[in-house]
Design an enzyme around this catalytic site. Sequence first.
Site, short mmCIF file in Angstrom:
data_model
loop_
_atom_site.label_atom_id
_atom_site.label_comp_id
_atom_site.label_asym_id
_atom_site.label_seq_id
_atom_site.Cartn_x
_atom_site.Cartn_y
_atom_site.Cartn_z
N ASP A 37 7.82 1.33 0.26
CA ASP A 37 9.04 0.74 0.80
C ASP A 37 9.85 0.10 -0.32
OD1 ASP A 37 7.99 1.35 3.26
OD2 ASP A 37 7.28 -0.69 3.65
N1 URA Z 1 2.64 0.56 4.04
C1 URA Z 1 3.80 -0.14 4.19
O1 URA Z 1 4.02 -0.76 5.20
N2 URA Z 1 4.67 -0.10 3.17
C2 URA Z 1 4.47 0.55 2.00
O2 URA Z 1 5.31 0.51 1.10
C3 URA Z 1 3.27 1.25 1.88
C4 URA Z 1 2.37 1.25 2.91
#
Ligand code: URA
Length: 238
Positions: A103
């Site tokens: 993310d």
């Molecule tokens: N899970 C999440 O919620 N975000 C990420 O960036 C990776 C795994």
Amino acid sequence: MRLDKFLADTTDLTRSLATKAVKSGRVLVNGVKPKSAAAKVADSDEITLDGERLILQTGYRYILLHKPAGYVCANRGSAHPLVFDLLKGITNRLDMHTVGRLDLDTTGLLLITDDGQWSHHLTSPRHHQPKVYRAWLAEDLCADAEQRCERGILLDDDPVPTKPAQLQRISDREVLLTIHEGRYHQVRRMFAAMGNHVEHLHREQVGEFVLDPNLPVGEFRDLTEAEIALLAGKPVSQ
Ligand code: URA
């Protein structure tokens, strides 16, 4: 190969900008100004742009990046800076892809390559590469969080529970979570389903790749031959 193609392949110049660079005398082939950008060059030629030797990269690239917050795992079309913007000095970096995604605000280990088969080994559900995340939470962890992660958790909008995941409680608000799949926002949604909120998420490990403790945020390094070979030829688990 034509000189303008060589320049386009080894720098960020387009072929027309490469032609301009040749015309303005910025390019030398074996120390001599070439007559035109259409000149043929050979592997053995020493070609410089503004005095710097250009090396044609052959074969695939494999990079381990310490992703900072605020960078997006996309090749284009984002209002945010791209993780590829951090790959200074790597030519044709937009031909590469991230191995899975983090993310925007997640930090930590991100692998980047242009070898689709290699990245498939890491991301395919058939290969079960564990991913280890460190999460800092807004609320104290519930008492049975370890058991709930191990049993599988129902996420919003998804009728299939998560696969067994291993939770290690560092403190009531800091955990290490190992997951074996890669659903959209999976870690954040797992804690949301337990009535909590992830304030910060950091990936430490994917399969056998561990984020180097000495690699500063925003920096990257090439994988070693041995690391690249870790996946090659591994038998496919069914
Ligand atoms: N899970 C999440 O919620 N975000 C990420 O960036 C990776 C795994």
